[in-house]
Each structure stands twice: as C-alpha cells, then as structure tokens.
Design an enzyme around this catalytic site. Sequence first.
Site, PDB file in Angstrom:
ATOM      1  CD  GLU A   1      30.875  46.114  51.097  1.00 21.75           C
ATOM      2  OE1 GLU A   1      30.723  44.883  51.073  1.00 21.75           O
ATOM      3  OE2 GLU A   1      31.927  46.672  51.495  1.00 21.75           O
TER       4      GLU A   1
ATOM      5  CB  CYS B   1      33.499  56.627  51.740  1.00 19.29           C
ATOM      6  SG  CYS B   1      34.430  55.823  50.426  1.00 19.29           S
TER       7      CYS B   1
ATOM      8  CB  CYS C   1      36.657  48.618  40.422  1.00 23.40           C
ATOM      9  SG  CYS C   1      37.740  49.903  39.743  1.00 23.40           S
TER      10      CYS C   1
ATOM     11  CB  CYS D   1      44.257  48.846  41.735  1.00 25.89           C
ATOM     12  SG  CYS D   1      43.980  50.313  40.713  1.00 25.89           S
TER      13      CYS D   1
ATOM     14  CB  CYS E   1      42.018  47.738  45.096  1.00 22.52           C
ATOM     15  SG  CYS E   1      40.328  48.293  45.410  1.00 22.52           S
TER      16      CYS E   1
ATOM     17  CB  CYS F   1      41.867  52.796  52.041  1.00 23.07           C
ATOM     18  SG  CYS F   1      42.681  53.002  50.460  1.00 23.07           S
TER      19      CYS F   1
END
Length: 470
Positions: free
Chosen positions: A186, A200, A207, A211, A214, A431
């Site tokens: 994305e 972005c 990932c 975190c 996230c 975010c």
Amino acid sequence: MGRTWMRRILLRQNSLPLLKPPMACLLTPATLQKPISSPFLKPSPPTLAPLASSHRRSLSTATACSLPDPLVSLDGISSYFGGDDGVGTSNKGLKVLLKGMTYDELEKWVQSHGYRPGQALMLWKRLYGNGIWAHHSDQLEGLNKDFKKMLSENAEFKALSLKQVITAADGTRKILFTLEDGLVIETVVIPSDSSRNTVCVSSQVGCAMNCQFCYTGRMGLRRHLTAAEIVEQAVFARCLLTNEVGDITNVVFMGMGEPLQNIDNVLKATDIMLHDQGLHFSPRKITVSTSGLVPQLRRFLKTSNCALAVSLNATTDEVRNWIMPINRKYNIGLLLQTLREELRFKNNYKVLFEYVMLAGVNDSIEDARRLADLVRGIPCKINLLSFNPHGGSQFRPTSDEKMIEFRNLLAEAGCVVFLRPSRGDDQMAACGQLGNPGAIQAPLLRVPEQFKMAMEDDPIISTLYSQSLR
C-alpha cells in the site's frame, strides 16, 4: 512501520488548539494475501466491528498512464520484481527491470548493447521526467527504432501492477499494488492545500519490528521490496494523481516496513528519485523513517543527504522495550548518543522525532519533561501524532486536551514541536494503519503491570487483549 504523512502545523506556546477530524469507519481493503507460516505468529484476535461505511470510491485509470481499470481482473497483466541487488530481472525471459537501475547503471547497460550514452539519457527522461512516466515501450516516442526494439526484447518497464485506488473523505488516496508473487503493498498520497503534496512509500511487505501500536507490524515481515518496486510507487503516484492533486513534491518512507532494514534498496531508490533529469526530488523533501536500527542509521547519516525521522514514542527503556521491541537491542541511550555523534558532521541538519501518543502509556507530564531532556542538544523537531486505532489494538488515543498540554510543556522547554492531525484514517490510510495481517499475526507482548489499568479502561480493548494471549 506503517504510516502516512500529514500536514504539519507549527505549534508553540499559546498557539491554537489541535483540531482533529472525527473518526469514521475502520475498514481494511479486500486484500487477499497468503499468510506465512511461523512458530512465532499466532491467529489474529477478533477485530472491532467497523462503524458505518464512509466515503470509499475507486479511481478508474482507463485514461491515466494507459493502464487498465484497477477493478477488473489483473491476471493477464505482467508485473515484475527484482532480486536482492535491487536491479532484478522479470520472471519472464530474464529481462532486466529498468526502474531497478541508477542512471549510471542504466547508461552502462545501454552501452553494453551497443548504443550511445545519449540514448540512455533520453530513455531515463521518458521513464521519470517530462510528464511521460513510461510503463511500456509504446510510450517511448522520439527514441531510435532499433533502440526501442532492443528494449522490448531485453527490458521490462513495470515492477508493480495497480490493484485499486481508495479515496478517503479528506482527499487522501490509498493505492494498492500487486507484486509479481501475489503479495500486496500500500502507498498513500496526501494532498495539501498548498503546493506540497506527499507520497508515502512502502519499503517492505509487512514489517519485522512488531511495534505494538502498528497495524503493519501485525503482519510480520514477508519480504523486502526491491529498488524498482520502491521507485515505481512514486512514479505511479505522479502518473495517476498529478492532474488531480498537483505536483507531488515530497516522498516519505513511512509506509509498510522498516526502511533501514532494507537499506541497500532504500538508498538506491532515493538515488534514483533524486536524479535531476528524472523525478528530481530534493534531498530535503525525501524523508526516511526508522524505529532505531543503530548500525544502519549510522550508515544512512554518513552516506545520504535525505532527511531522517526517528520513531521514538517513549521516554523510558521500560516502556519502549514493550511498545517497540527493537529497543531491547538498541536502547534509547544508544540511539540518542548515535544521533549526537553523527549529527556533528552534518551542517544545518535536523532529525525529526516522531512520537505517537498512547493514552495512559507515554503521555504524562513526566513524559513531556523527560522527552525535552532526552533531545536536548540534538538538532531536531518533534512531531506529536495521535494514535490511529485499528482492529485488535490494545491502545487508545490521547485526548486532544492532553496532547495540547503535552505540546505546551515541550514548547516551554524550548523544543520545536508540531501537532499532526490524522489523514485518511477513515480508509485505514493513516499512520500505523497500513497493511492486511490476515489470519496469522505477530504476537502481542504482555503489558507491564503499571500499564494494565490503562489497558483495562476500555472493556472492548481489554477483551481483545486477553483473547490474544490465549
């Protein structure tokens, strides 16, 4: 690190309160991904039921870049991805991916096929400049006929296939791309009322950083993106949306993934983006974000003039160990000391500290005071971000009033601080909201005793967290 860029508002003491648009629905795209098997991943907890559907629409691209409608089947469309060297070849005929080469590499490759360097420059401009953004050989008007034939036989133009474009209520666009191996990434384009429009980009599929706040981190890491796959996100963004939102002037590596874990391809992609005969982004208009991989951070600061953003998000190792497990390897003290050492050699350079505010976890008055002390002596700016909820999350956003109080304390301590309202959160484009973890997810970490009360304040979140630990 899934995130997106939002308009910055310089806020100092006695400035106006934060205005944040209301949260709409929390939807994920209908992205089908094959989950990876791992003993470290577990089935996802139940997700929060979405609220009423909001402004979701798809952008047809029948006339944009000569691409097919993104809503039709893409089975017959060729897309390609490169190898670990970032140049790569396609799976069909071992053709080289043009967008995986720097200009010097492209020039040498063109010469190796018996053509002059000037032909390489003309090709480069058609790939990245002059408003052409070529995705196939039919868009290479003005090039030598034999040269075009050689390209059609030995090169591929596309690293990505367009899947869908989703528009949020505030005009933010989330673009879904399918890779050759069937995985989906994305990319987000954030328009601005000024002349500053931002893309972005993602640097990985998923990932590995895990975190806890996230959504992308729930996926685990599927693989790195090649330089070609990174660069083409910016090319597609300009090709698809320049006529709608204006020139895209800024790039932020704040989409899916930890950019510095894929540093070779990220540095190569930035080199391609900076070339003055192509995309021609300014180095200060390209920002690479990191959760704090210290060795790669040193290398980045020594070799790149692009901007750096560091996701700090805590003022003690105890909290950061929990919400950002990378801190267990590179703690706050080591991270900040590294920045102090490396920034001595960079003139007029400021690092950007990102701080996602989590209710009851890192938003106390004591946190504000510690944060001001921690960054003292480091040339920097601080971005305060509101947490953007997603299904299965155990955190809550800090209230606007408390964010303003936190901001004021930092400003009084002499910090340059910004409050950043969420953009695209009604379409999971803000975010920390990118990606689609699927049925198999990275584990939630156990909440430290002193924060369990904050987690239990919301009964729904408490239930989700308890179920995830079973």
